[in-house]
Structure formats: structure tokens, C-alpha cells
Design an enzyme around this catalytic site. Structure first.
Site, PDB file in Angstrom:
ATOM      1  N   HIS A 221       3.535  56.888 -35.297  1.00 30.14           N
ATOM      2  CA  HIS A 221       3.576  57.894 -36.365  1.00 30.14           C
ATOM      3  C   HIS A 221       4.696  57.495 -37.323  1.00 30.14           C
ATOM      4  O   HIS A 221       5.809  57.216 -36.878  1.00 30.14           O
ATOM      5  CB  HIS A 221       3.831  59.289 -35.777  1.00 30.14           C
ATOM      6  CG  HIS A 221       3.540  60.387 -36.742  1.00 30.14           C
ATOM      7  ND1 HIS A 221       4.338  60.642 -37.838  1.00 30.14           N
ATOM      8  CD2 HIS A 221       2.534  61.287 -36.796  1.00 30.14           C
ATOM      9  CE1 HIS A 221       3.817  61.662 -38.514  1.00 30.14           C
ATOM     10  NE2 HIS A 221       2.723  62.067 -37.905  1.00 30.14           N
TER      11      HIS A 221
ATOM     12  N   HIS B  39       3.075  57.265 -31.009  1.00 31.92           N
ATOM     13  CA  HIS B  39       2.517  58.617 -31.163  1.00 31.92           C
ATOM     14  C   HIS B  39       1.210  58.801 -30.406  1.00 31.92           C
ATOM     15  O   HIS B  39       0.986  59.838 -29.804  1.00 31.92           O
ATOM     16  CB  HIS B  39       2.294  58.861 -32.657  1.00 31.92           C
ATOM     17  CG  HIS B  39       1.781  60.221 -33.001  1.00 31.92           C
ATOM     18  ND1 HIS B  39       2.484  61.373 -32.689  1.00 31.92           N
ATOM     19  CD2 HIS B  39       0.654  60.629 -33.645  1.00 31.92           C
ATOM     20  CE1 HIS B  39       1.808  62.429 -33.133  1.00 31.92           C
ATOM     21  NE2 HIS B  39       0.685  62.006 -33.695  1.00 31.92           N
TER      22      HIS B  39
ATOM     23  N   ARG C 161      -6.294  55.677 -35.171  1.00 30.04           N
ATOM     24  CA  ARG C 161      -6.882  57.016 -35.274  1.00 30.04           C
ATOM     25  C   ARG C 161      -6.567  57.675 -36.614  1.00 30.04           C
ATOM     26  O   ARG C 161      -5.440  57.605 -37.108  1.00 30.04           O
ATOM     27  CB  ARG C 161      -6.337  57.898 -34.142  1.00 30.04           C
ATOM     28  CG  ARG C 161      -6.743  59.346 -34.277  1.00 30.04           C
ATOM     29  CD  ARG C 161      -6.298  60.164 -33.093  1.00 30.04           C
ATOM     30  NE  ARG C 161      -4.868  60.329 -33.003  1.00 30.04           N
ATOM     31  CZ  ARG C 161      -4.165  61.229 -33.688  1.00 30.04           C
ATOM     32  NH1 ARG C 161      -4.758  62.039 -34.544  1.00 30.04           N
ATOM     33  NH2 ARG C 161      -2.868  61.332 -33.505  1.00 30.04           N
TER      34      ARG C 161
ATOM     35  N   GLU D 113      -4.306  65.263 -44.727  1.00 30.17           N
ATOM     36  CA  GLU D 113      -3.293  64.363 -44.172  1.00 30.17           C
ATOM     37  C   GLU D 113      -3.691  62.938 -44.494  1.00 30.17           C
ATOM     38  O   GLU D 113      -4.732  62.702 -45.129  1.00 30.17           O
ATOM     39  CB  GLU D 113      -3.166  64.560 -42.649  1.00 30.17           C
ATOM     40  CG  GLU D 113      -2.505  65.860 -42.261  1.00 30.17           C
ATOM     41  CD  GLU D 113      -2.368  66.016 -40.764  1.00 30.17           C
ATOM     42  OE1 GLU D 113      -1.958  65.072 -40.084  1.00 30.17           O
ATOM     43  OE2 GLU D 113      -2.718  67.097 -40.261  1.00 30.17           O
TER      44      GLU D 113
ATOM     45  N   ARG E 127      -2.117  55.947 -41.254  1.00 34.88           N
ATOM     46  CA  ARG E 127      -0.807  55.850 -40.596  1.00 34.88           C
ATOM     47  C   ARG E 127      -0.290  54.443 -40.388  1.00 34.88           C
ATOM     48  O   ARG E 127       0.899  54.186 -40.493  1.00 34.88           O
ATOM     49  CB  ARG E 127      -0.894  56.512 -39.229  1.00 34.88           C
ATOM     50  CG  ARG E 127      -0.629  57.937 -39.350  1.00 34.88           C
ATOM     51  CD  ARG E 127      -0.642  58.604 -38.051  1.00 34.88           C
ATOM     52  NE  ARG E 127      -0.833  59.988 -38.420  1.00 34.88           N
ATOM     53  CZ  ARG E 127      -1.206  60.938 -37.592  1.00 34.88           C
ATOM     54  NH1 ARG E 127      -1.423  60.652 -36.341  1.00 34.88           N
ATOM     55  NH2 ARG E 127      -1.328  62.157 -38.017  1.00 34.88           N
TER      56      ARG E 127
HETATM   57  C1  SIN Z   1       0.963  65.190 -37.634  1.00 38.05           C
HETATM   58  O1  SIN Z   1       1.070  66.406 -37.769  1.00 38.05           O
HETATM   59  O2  SIN Z   1       1.403  64.401 -38.455  1.00 38.05           O
HETATM   60  C2  SIN Z   1       0.286  64.670 -36.407  1.00 38.05           C
HETATM   61  C3  SIN Z   1      -1.126  65.017 -36.408  1.00 38.05           C
HETATM   62  C4  SIN Z   1      -1.904  63.977 -35.649  1.00 38.05           C
HETATM   63  O3  SIN Z   1      -1.334  63.231 -34.865  1.00 38.05           O
HETATM   64  O4  SIN Z   1      -3.110  63.875 -35.874  1.00 38.05           O
END
Ligand code: SIN
Length: 555
Positions: free
Chosen positions: A260, A370, A405, A139, A309
Site C-alpha cells: 500500500h 498490504h 489487486r 480510489e 497501487r
Molecule cells: C485503503 O483504504 O486504501 C485500503 C483499501 C483496500 O485495500 O482496498
């Protein structure tokens, strides 16, 4: 070094002088009281049982109603032999933009893999490759594939299921649902020795009661509901942070709210909680595009759509400001229907329910609040500044997230630090002490009307959302003060609205004070990171009920 600060807001939002909780009508005792039933709370409860302690878990609605079950992406952990804890720590600290505590990060990345394996042992089923090995994905902000997931994009639901079942198998974990915590109880030596709570129950436990305990663990989750759009459920109202502030505990880094980048924007979603479109979709190759189909993140960061993010949320916000639109798009069409159905069943179901088919159409997305990177300050064992009071999960600020984070480090943090808390409690658990009356005597103060909730959320999004400035924060501070004057009747919705107002006020005051842009705190009037702000803003409420702030430089 610590410096006392006068907030740069001319008008600090006035904190509601909250009514003291009524005298408890019933009292129970337990060894350890855990408040909250997501990954952090339930893991703490299970580890405390391994230590032979009697545990009571209280939770605001039903056991599964917190944020954990909504988590999609997964849990980050070094499980690939080619990956290293150093690499995970590096990515975590880059995302945290200079404010992570390196010792806490080391604990997180080194102890994480063992905690994930324990979760598997108690029954969590993560997705696996054909050869039986754990399937790992990537991610934003990660430079390696290190994220385990379950049910494709239903990781949180699987983690919650496994923990819930394990807790139910243990007759020595008592669960009290529909219980809103009100205040911390303290012994004569200042140690936490229980809480008061309001239970919407039946029989002897109805109404305001007290649970006395030899240690109290806060695991109440986040505060996303202070904003008008969030990926958090309606229960995320900052109850733990508000309780800790009222009790005099130190709360830090609250200005660092992570937005997010990709919540689903659809006219049919009318609640404050918006469906999440997991970052894992970008991890598997989906692109962000504007109205003209241009990939606007390319060229803004070497990782493009997979930048941390805050970088992606800012990139989207700039497009929204330039075009006046309320969304950009995520293009996942090239991933193919079969892959999307199998890997992202939750996202496919929620988008299709709103009439969007990601296999053939662009998905409208926009940033939404988020995750609270800050919270109740703890040390490496989850101890807060109040002896006997611990915090873990999103309510806590352990120092692992810094100013932003890293993706999929949140479930991990809950797993790692709840175990450390259980170990610490077992090492040194004092006998039960009697609570002493709090100085705030009954009958003084007020609770705010639940009717302010929507206005508070709109005001916070306008003035303290993705993009902030001295003017926008001052306007929101003024509005919060006005909203705090609308008194309500002391019932759960009003206690909750008072908590929302309390955490919103701390957030706005900290965001006003931090005159720089760093991580997910974006100041239009101070667009760069500044060395003199490399440190933490510590908030607490003084005995006269006023918010005070101290700045602590990084060592
Ligand atoms: C996501 O699936 O994008 C959220 C995961 C997270 O907040 O770490």
C-alpha cells in the site's frame, strides 16, 4: 500449457520439515468447518446456515482480530446506474496487468452488488447522501465512483460488527476462539475431512484437538507479517497458505504482494503493523508530495496519485531511493478540518495521536506490505486442488486480482466467493469420513524458534520487498535457510513462526523465478513485463517435503 521449473535461485530457501502435530487429545464433529473470522469466514458461515448446515468457526485469537476490521476505504461495487459491470471489470483487469482470470472477474463484478445489498440487510450501515442513496467514492485505479464506505473511513470495522452480530444471533454457529490450525486431516480417498488445531482454552477443549467436518473452508486471511512493516495485524502470518502447502494443495501468484503506498510513518509506531492512510484520502483530493512540495506522481501516470497501487508505490519508492528519506508526504490540508473530521475520523485520530494534524500539517507516509494477491488456488466455486477443501478471502487466489489487486476489491471478493462456496457445499456434501494417519509420522521434523520472527521480517523487506533482484532474493533465501535451522519448542508461537517461514520461502522462490516486472512484482534486474511470463507460477510441496514450481501459461 504447464512447464516444470527449476527455480533460478541457486539456493532455494529450505522449507522447514515441520513436526507433525501431536495426537489430538479431543475430537468434535460439525458439518462444515470454517477457519477464520473475517469477512470471508463469517459470510461463509452465515450462507452455510441458510443451507441448513451446522457450522463451526475457528479463529486464532478473538473473532474480531483479523484484517477485516482494519479496512478503511470500502467495498467496490456497481451501484450507480451510470456505472457498469464491464467498466468495473475493465479497471480490475487493468490493475491486474494481464494476469486476471476474466471469468472470475466477471463473477466478482456481476455478483458483487447483490452481496453488498445482503450485507446491508443483515445490518451493515454504509454512509449515505442526504437523499438516502449510498455515498460512493473513488480510489486508485477506478475510473468511476463505486466504493461504498462506512463511518467515513471505518468500513471494515462496520462490516465486522454487522457480521459478528449476525453470527452471534445464530445458535447453530459454534465459535472456537484462540485456536491455531495445525494440519489438514484427509480421508482414505484424499478428501479433506477436518483439521487438527491447538486451542488455548479452558476445560475439555484445551491443547491439541481435532474437528472433523464434511467440508473445510479456509478463510485465514493474509501473510503481511512476513515483512517488517505492514498494514496487517499481528495474526496475518500465512497460516492457511502454509497449511494448504503442507497438505499438498496448489498455491499460486504468491510473488504478487501488494504494497500500500501510504502507511503512516511515525517514530511512535514501533510495531510491525503500521496505521493505514486510506487511498480514499487521495480519492477525495489529497496529493502526494516530496520534501520540496512537488507532486511527483503528476506526469508518471494519467491518473497521477490515483494510479493503481503498484504504480504509486513504485513512484514513492523511487523518491525514497533518490533522497534517502524514509517517507514522502500526503497533503490533505486543502480539504479542510471539517471535511477531514467527518470523512476520515479514524485517520484523524491515529495521526493526531502521533502528533500530526492533517488539517494543518503534511502526513509522512511510505509503502508497507498490504495484501497478498496470490494464495491457495481455487476455481470459481472456491474449490482448491484438494477435494473438500475450499478457500476464500485473502488466503485464496480466485484469479480476480492478477498481478495487483484493485482497491476495495478485497472485501468484495470475500463476500462473493464465500457465498459461492456455501452454494457448492450445499449441492454436494458427502457424509463424514474418518481421517487416515498422514505419512509424516509423529516425532520427525521440527518447528522453528519464534525468536526468528523479527529477523525474517527484516530479511524479507530487504530482499523481497517493494524492489527485488536476483541478488537480493538469493541473499534472503540464504538467510531463510539459516533461520530455519533454529529450532523451537512446539507451542503456538513456534507453529506460527514455522508458517511464516514456509510462506516466505514460497514467496522468495516465486519472486526469483519470475524474471520480469509486472504489477506489484518489481524486479530491478528485469524492469519490463515479458510476454513469456504471462501466466501463473504454481507452487506445491512434494511428498519429500520439497517446494516444486510449475508455470502455467494464460489461455
Ligand atoms: C485503503 O483504504 O486504501 C485500503 C483499501 C483496500 O485495500 O482496498
Amino acid at each position: 500449457m504447464l512447464t516444470d521449473l527449476m527455480s533460478h535461485l541457486a539456493d532455494l530457501p529450505a522449507l522447514p520439515r515441520r513436526l507433525a502435530a501431536p495426537e489430538p487429545g479431543w475430537t468434535e464433529t460439525t458439518d462444515v468447518l470454517v477457519v477464520g473470522s473475517g469477512v470471508a469466514g463469517l459470510t461463509a458461515a452465515l450462507h452455510l446456515r441458510e443451507q441448513g448446515l451446522h457450522v463451526t468457526v475457528v479463529t486464532k485469537v478473538n473473532i474480531d482480530d483479523g484484517s477485516t476490521r482494519w479496512a478503511q476505504g470500502g467495498i467496490a461495487g456497481v451501484l450507480d446506474p451510470l456505472d457498469t459491470p464491464e467498466a468495473h471489470a475493465f479497471d480490475t483487469e487493468i490493475a491486474g496487468v494481464g494476469l486476471c482470470d476474466p471469468a472470475a472477474v466477471r463473477v466478482l463484478v456481476e455478483e458483487g452488488p447483490a452481496r453488498i445489498r445482503e450485507l446491508i440487510r443483515i445490518g451493515a450501515e454504509f454512509d449515505r447522501n442526504a437523499d438516502g442513496s449510498l455515498m460512493l467514492t473513488r480510489e486508485g485505479g477506478h475510473r468511476a465512483d463505486r466504493i461504498v464506505h462506512a463511518g467515513g473511513d471505518a468500513t471494515g470495522a462496520e462490516v465486522q460488527r454487522a457480521l459478528h452480530e449476525a453470527v452471534h444471533r445464530d445458535p447453530w454457529i459454534r465459535l472456537v476462539e484462540h485456536a491455531l490450525v495445525l494440519d489438514l486431516l484427509r480421508a482414505a480417498d484424499g478428501r479433506a475431512c477436518g483439521i487438527t488445531l491447538h486451542v488455548l482454552g479452558e476445560g475439555s477443549e484445551d491443547g491439541v484437538g481435532a474437528i472433523l467436518a464434511r467440508a473445510v473452508v479456509l478463510a485465514t486471511g493474509g501473510m503481511g507479517q512476513v515483512f517488517a512493516s505492514t498494514t496487517n495485524p499481528s495474526v496475518s502470518t500465512g497460516d492457511g497458505v502454509a497449511l494448504a502447502l503442507r497438505a499438498g494443495a496448489v498455491v499460486t501468484d504468491v510473488e504478487f504482494v501488494q504494497f500500500h503506498p501510504t502507511s503512516f510513518v511515525t517514530a511512535s509506531v514501533t510495531s510491525v503493523q503500521r496505521p493505514l492512510i486510506s487511498e480514499a484520502l487521495r480519492g477525495e483530493g489529497a496529493h502526494l508530495v516530496d520534501e520540496a512540495g512537488e507532486r511527483f506522481m503528476v506526469g508518471q501516470h494519467e491518473l497521477a496519485e490515483l494510479a493503481p497501487r503498484d504504480v504509486v508505490a513504485k513512484g514513492i519508492h523511487r523518491v525514497l531511493r533518490a533522497t534517502g528519506a524514509d517517507h514522502v508526504y500526503l497533503d490533505a490540508r486543502h480539504l479542510g478540518r471539517e471535511f477531514l473530521e467527518q470523512r476520515f475520523p479514524t485517520i484523524m485520530a491515529s495521526t493526531r495521536a502521533a502528533g500530526v494534524d492533517p488539517a494543518t500539517e503534511l502526513i509522512p507516509v511510505a509503502p508497507a506490505a498490504h495484501y497478498a494477491s496470490g494464495g491457495v488456488r481455487t476455481d470459481l466455486h472456491g474449490r482448491t486442488s484438494i477435494p473438500g477443501l475450499y478457500a476464500c478471502g485473502e488466503v485464496a487466489c480466485t484469479g480476480v486480482h492478477g498481478a495487483n489487486r484493485l482497491a476495495s476489491n478485497s472485501l468484495l471478493e470475500g463476500l462473493v466467493f464465500s457465498r459461492r462456496i456455501a452454494d457448492d457445499i450445499a449441492r454436494d456434501l458427502p457424509p463424514q469420513a474418518d481421517p487416515v494417519p498422514t505419512p509424516a509420522s509423529a516425532g520427525q521434523g521440527w518447528v522453528v524458534s519464534p525468536a526468528i520472527r523479527a529477523e525474517l521480517q527484516r530479511s524479507m523487506t530487504r530482499g523481497a520487498g517493494v524492489l527485488r533482484s536476483a541478488d537480493s532474493l538469493a541473499a534472503t533465501a540464504k538467510e531463510l535457510t539459516r533461520l530455519g535451522e533454529q529450532h523451537g519448542t512446539p507451542r503456538n508461537a513456534a507453529w506460527e513462526a514455522t508458517n511464516l517461514l514456509t510462506v516466505a520461502a514460497a514467496l522468495v522462490a516465486s519472486a526469483a523465478e519470475r524474471r520480469e516486472t509486472r504489477g506489484c512484482h518489481w524486479r530491478e534486474d528485469h524492469p519490463n513485463a515479458a510476454d513469456e511470463w504471462r501466466g501463473h507460477l504454481l507452487n506445491s510441496i512434494d511428498p519429500r517435503g520439497r517446494l516444486t514450481q510449475t508455470f502455467e501459461e494464460m489461455a
